[in-house]
Scaffold this active site. Structure first.
Site, short mmCIF file in Angstrom:
data_model
loop_
_atom_site.label_atom_id
_atom_site.label_comp_id
_atom_site.label_asym_id
_atom_site.label_seq_id
_atom_site.Cartn_x
_atom_site.Cartn_y
_atom_site.Cartn_z
N ASP A 207 -29.38 -12.15 37.46
CA ASP A 207 -29.87 -12.40 36.10
C ASP A 207 -28.73 -13.04 35.29
O ASP A 207 -27.88 -13.76 35.86
CB ASP A 207 -30.44 -11.11 35.48
CG ASP A 207 -31.49 -11.40 34.40
OD1 ASP A 207 -31.10 -11.67 33.25
OD2 ASP A 207 -32.70 -11.37 34.70
N ASP A 208 -28.68 -12.78 34.02
CA ASP A 208 -27.72 -13.45 33.12
C ASP A 208 -26.28 -13.08 33.47
O ASP A 208 -26.02 -12.13 34.20
CB ASP A 208 -28.05 -13.03 31.68
CG ASP A 208 -27.56 -14.04 30.66
OD1 ASP A 208 -26.82 -14.97 31.02
OD2 ASP A 208 -27.93 -13.89 29.48
N LYS B 133 -35.48 -17.76 37.45
CA LYS B 133 -36.02 -17.18 36.21
C LYS B 133 -35.47 -18.03 35.08
O LYS B 133 -34.24 -18.09 34.90
CB LYS B 133 -35.58 -15.73 36.08
CG LYS B 133 -35.85 -15.09 34.71
CD LYS B 133 -35.47 -13.60 34.73
CE LYS B 133 -35.46 -12.95 33.36
NZ LYS B 133 -35.08 -11.52 33.43
N ASP C 251 -35.17 -18.40 31.28
CA ASP C 251 -35.31 -17.70 30.01
C ASP C 251 -35.43 -18.71 28.86
O ASP C 251 -35.30 -19.92 29.10
CB ASP C 251 -34.08 -16.78 29.84
CG ASP C 251 -34.42 -15.51 29.08
OD1 ASP C 251 -35.43 -15.49 28.37
OD2 ASP C 251 -33.64 -14.54 29.18
N SER D 38 -40.15 -17.57 31.19
CA SER D 38 -40.19 -16.61 30.07
C SER D 38 -40.85 -17.20 28.83
O SER D 38 -40.90 -16.55 27.79
CB SER D 38 -38.76 -16.16 29.72
OG SER D 38 -38.18 -15.53 30.83
N ARG E 274 -43.13 -14.09 32.15
CA ARG E 274 -42.93 -12.92 31.31
C ARG E 274 -43.76 -13.12 30.06
O ARG E 274 -43.56 -14.07 29.33
CB ARG E 274 -41.44 -12.80 30.97
CG ARG E 274 -40.58 -12.20 32.07
CD ARG E 274 -40.70 -10.68 32.12
NE ARG E 274 -40.52 -10.13 30.78
CZ ARG E 274 -39.34 -9.99 30.18
NH1 ARG E 274 -38.23 -10.30 30.80
NH2 ARG E 274 -39.26 -9.49 28.96
N ASP F 19 -38.81 -7.20 26.68
CA ASP F 19 -37.99 -6.67 27.78
C ASP F 19 -38.23 -5.18 27.99
O ASP F 19 -38.31 -4.40 27.03
CB ASP F 19 -36.50 -6.80 27.43
CG ASP F 19 -36.05 -8.23 27.44
OD1 ASP F 19 -36.86 -9.13 27.67
OD2 ASP F 19 -34.84 -8.44 27.21
C1 GLA Z 1 -33.73 -11.84 27.95
C2 GLA Z 1 -34.69 -11.58 29.10
C3 GLA Z 1 -34.16 -10.42 29.94
C4 GLA Z 1 -32.79 -10.76 30.46
C5 GLA Z 1 -31.86 -11.08 29.30
C6 GLA Z 1 -30.54 -11.62 29.78
O1 GLA Z 1 -33.71 -10.80 27.03
O2 GLA Z 1 -35.98 -11.31 28.65
O3 GLA Z 1 -35.04 -10.16 31.02
O4 GLA Z 1 -32.87 -11.84 31.35
O5 GLA Z 1 -32.42 -12.07 28.44
O6 GLA Z 1 -29.66 -11.91 28.74
#
Ligand code: GLA
Length: 449
Positions: free
Chosen positions: A105-106, A182, A184, A216, A241, A245
């Site tokens: 992820d991030d 993914k 975002d 997202s 999404r 979250d």
């Molecule tokens: C957003 C996404 C999360 C995650 C964070 C990472 O909030 O919805 O799922 O990926 O960013 O910073």
């Protein structure tokens, strides 16, 4: 229990019987069953991927943006974390059950792009680079996912993908051997998102590498029409999404469940093979859910045909959490090839709710969910009250206990005992369509499950 009817003739008969039966059902149930019987063709992103909801592991909910590898080496976002999760997935029975994506992820990237403008991983935390990590994951029969953000910065403040970088970043991910992205949407406008999400779909396809595309976009536009165009999303994204979250709490799970089922009329029709609604990660195995609540999250995500992306520490997961996540029948239901998202069909004043998901081979899954906070509740109903066709009998298996009830007739009353914030989940397969016989003394009572 095996409900799979094999052989072409029997499947066809099963289907025809259901179509006929649907004529006598309540409208929503009949529509769902008819859709199941006709197996409507997918309208998804035509990359041939995610024919069933993706399954695997995603770092974010459990490991967040912990980049403090000096003080917290085992819990920080580094190549070691992903390699160790890949080892666990490959060695602890997860891979064979279908969990195959290891998703970054991030907070994986360096704060600056390189001289050619390419994204690069943080050199201290990913010293071997993403390609080597992808090789490591692939060598274990798994797939690697990565995270990007359509915008100036990621939500965590790392370099984002502005519109002029979309093709370059798609190419970089493909060259690294990435299998899922993914994307975002922090730090971009609605207008940029409307341009950028379809642009990335084209760019990914143009790389020639099969890359599952998770968008997202709807979550940044409130998740509902008219701002969100689900027909378009189904054409460009494999999953998306829709909503907020997930956090490590039951409140958070409930708020997601509430939103998805309140809006099921809008969302449900858009899920199917190649294109899925994503209510976010499974938090089973972490700190916020009780045993019953963990079983509820798993059952409700399965009813929703949701991606099963675990976000927990697989090195230290408890046996009970593992058992929930590794329930074979649950996974079979989640991965049903028809890919029909289930719906809430009943909300009782007693705070019991019932959910139904139609499955292939004329089977179905039911979840009885208690929002009560007092004690185990005895809920009595019948399949007739739940909209099942009259004159049928079912083989029923309790998904968690494994217990079987044979020959449950539509009109039979039965009682399930549902724990507070827990579920009872059933897998049902029609035994045969019977000419309804009214036994002397009325419908039979079934043993308690
Ligand atoms: C957003 C996404 C999360 C995650 C964070 C990472 O909030 O919805 O799922 O990926 O960013 O910073």
């Amino acid at each position: 229990m095996r409900c799979h009817v094999s052989g072409p003739g029997r499947g066809e008969g099963c289907r025809r019987a259901l179509v006929e039966a649907a004529a006598g059902m309540g409208v929503p149930a009949a529509v769902a069953v008819l859709a199941a019987a006709l197996a409507l063709p997918a309208r998804g992103l035509e990359n041939g991927l995610a024919r069933t909801p993706p399954m695997g592991w995603l770092a974010w909910e459990r490991f967040r943006c912990n980049v403090n590898c000096r003080e917290d080496p085992r819990q920080c976002i580094s190549e070691m974390l992903f390699m160790e999760m890949a080892d666990r997935i490959a060695e602890d029975g997860w891979r064979e059950l279908g969990y195959k994506y290891i998703n970054i992820d991030d907070c994986w990237a360096a704060k600056q792009r390189d001289a050619e403008g390419r994204l690069v991983p943080d050199p201290e935390r990913f010293p071997r680079g993403i390609k080597a990590l992808a090789d490591y994951v692939h060598a274990r029969g798994l797939k690697l996912g990565i995270y990007g953000d359509l915008g100036r910065l990621t939500c965590g403040g790392y370099p984002g993908t502005t519109l002029d970088r979309v093709e370059q970043d798609a190419q970089t991910f493909a060259e690294w051997g990435v299998d899922m992205l993914k994307l975002d949407g922090c730090y971009s406008s609605g207008k940029e998102q409307a341009q950028g999400y379809p642009q990335m779909a084209r760019a990914l396809n143009a790389t020639g590498r099969p890359i599952v595309y998770s968008c997202s976009w709807p979550a940044y536009q409130g998740g509902l029409p008219p701002k969100v165009n689900y027909t378009l999303l189904g054409e460009i994204c494999n999953l998306w999404r829709n909503y907020d979250d997930i956090q490590d709490s039951w409140d958070s799970v409930l708020s997601i469940v509430d939103w998805f089922f309140t809006n099921q009329d809008v969302l449900q029709p858009f899920a199917g093979p190649g294109h899925w609604n994503d209510p976010d990660m499974l938090i089973i195995g972490n700190f916020g859910l009780s045993y019953e609540q963990s079983r509820s999250q798993m059952a409700l995500w399965t009813i929703m045909a949701a991606p099963l992306l675990m976000s927990t520490d697989l090195r230290t997961i408890s046996p009970s959490a593992k058992k929930i996540l590794q329930n074979r029948l649950m996974i079979q239901i989640n991965q049903d090839p028809l890919g029909i998202q289930g719906r809430r069909i009943i909300k009782e004043g007693s705070h019991i709710e019932v959910f139904l998901r139609p499955l292939s081979q004329a089977a179905s899954a039911l979840v009885f969910f208690s929002r009560r906070t007092d004690m185990p509740f005895r809920y009595t109903t019948s399949l007739a009250k739940l909209g099942f066709p009259m004159g049928a009998a079912y083989e029923v298996q309790d998904v968690y206990s494994g217990k079987i009830i044979s020959g449950l007739k539509t009109g039979d009353n039965f009682t399930v005992i549902i724990n507070p914030s827990g579920v009872v989940m059933w897998y049902l397969c029609p035994k045969a369509l019977l000419i309804q016989q009214q036994a002397p003394g009325g419908p039979s009572r079934l043993p308690l499950l």
